[in-house]
Design a protein around this motif. Structure first.
Motif, PDB file in Angstrom:
ATOM      1  N   VAL A  63     -41.389 -31.986 -37.350  1.00  0.00           N
ATOM      2  CA  VAL A  63     -42.356 -31.461 -36.378  1.00  0.00           C
ATOM      3  C   VAL A  63     -42.544 -32.450 -35.230  1.00  0.00           C
ATOM      4  O   VAL A  63     -42.608 -32.056 -34.064  1.00  0.00           O
ATOM      5  N   LYS A  64     -42.596 -33.753 -35.551  1.00  0.00           N
ATOM      6  CA  LYS A  64     -42.746 -34.771 -34.508  1.00  0.00           C
ATOM      7  C   LYS A  64     -41.539 -34.771 -33.578  1.00  0.00           C
ATOM      8  O   LYS A  64     -41.678 -34.857 -32.358  1.00  0.00           O
ATOM      9  N   MET A  65     -40.331 -34.675 -34.152  1.00  0.00           N
ATOM     10  CA  MET A  65     -39.127 -34.660 -33.320  1.00  0.00           C
ATOM     11  C   MET A  65     -39.100 -33.436 -32.421  1.00  0.00           C
ATOM     12  O   MET A  65     -38.741 -33.518 -31.253  1.00  0.00           O
ATOM     13  N   LYS A  66     -39.490 -32.291 -32.969  1.00  0.00           N
ATOM     14  CA  LYS A  66     -39.512 -31.059 -32.182  1.00  0.00           C
ATOM     15  C   LYS A  66     -40.510 -31.184 -31.034  1.00  0.00           C
ATOM     16  O   LYS A  66     -40.224 -30.776 -29.908  1.00  0.00           O
ATOM     17  N   ALA A  67     -41.670 -31.786 -31.305  1.00  0.00           N
ATOM     18  CA  ALA A  67     -42.678 -31.966 -30.257  1.00  0.00           C
ATOM     19  C   ALA A  67     -42.167 -32.917 -29.176  1.00  0.00           C
ATOM     20  O   ALA A  67     -42.381 -32.689 -27.982  1.00  0.00           O
ATOM     21  N   GLN A  68     -41.460 -33.968 -29.579  1.00  0.00           N
ATOM     22  CA  GLN A  68     -40.907 -34.905 -28.607  1.00  0.00           C
ATOM     23  C   GLN A  68     -39.851 -34.228 -27.746  1.00  0.00           C
ATOM     24  O   GLN A  68     -39.780 -34.443 -26.540  1.00  0.00           O
ATOM     25  N   LEU A  69     -39.023 -33.395 -28.350  1.00  0.00           N
ATOM     26  CA  LEU A  69     -37.999 -32.682 -27.585  1.00  0.00           C
ATOM     27  C   LEU A  69     -38.630 -31.707 -26.599  1.00  0.00           C
ATOM     28  O   LEU A  69     -38.167 -31.556 -25.471  1.00  0.00           O
TER      29      LEU A  69
END
Length: 90
Positions: A63-69
């Protein structure tokens, strides 16, 4: 002392009845097998808990990676004249 809602007098009564039913020679074997069963149950529950925590951590990282992307990309694609003409040709 309260063990599973059973007090000390009840525990003593249960032990005396078990001693009468199984005899003094069988009682240690039964105790060992019950101990092994409890130990294996504890190990299985710890393994389940560790697996659950690992999956939750992986989901959180995802979820964190998706938010960063999503922060790095614009919410809608930017259309230029070149892409519009390319689409009309197709």
């Amino acid at each position: 002392m309260n063990f599973f809602g059973i007090g000390l007098p009840e525990m003593i009564l249960i032990m005396v009845i078990a001693l009468l039913i199984f005899g003094p020679k069988k009682l240690p074997e039964i105790g060992r097998s019950v101990g092994k069963a409890i130990r294996s149950f504890q190990e299985a529950s710890k393994e389940f808990e560790n697996e659950f925590k690992r999956e939750a951590q992986q989901l959180e990282e995802s979820v964190k990676m998706k938010a960063q992307l999503e922060e790095g990309k614009p919410s809608q694609p930017i259309m230029t004249e070149e892409t519009d003409t390319q689409k009309s040709q197709v």
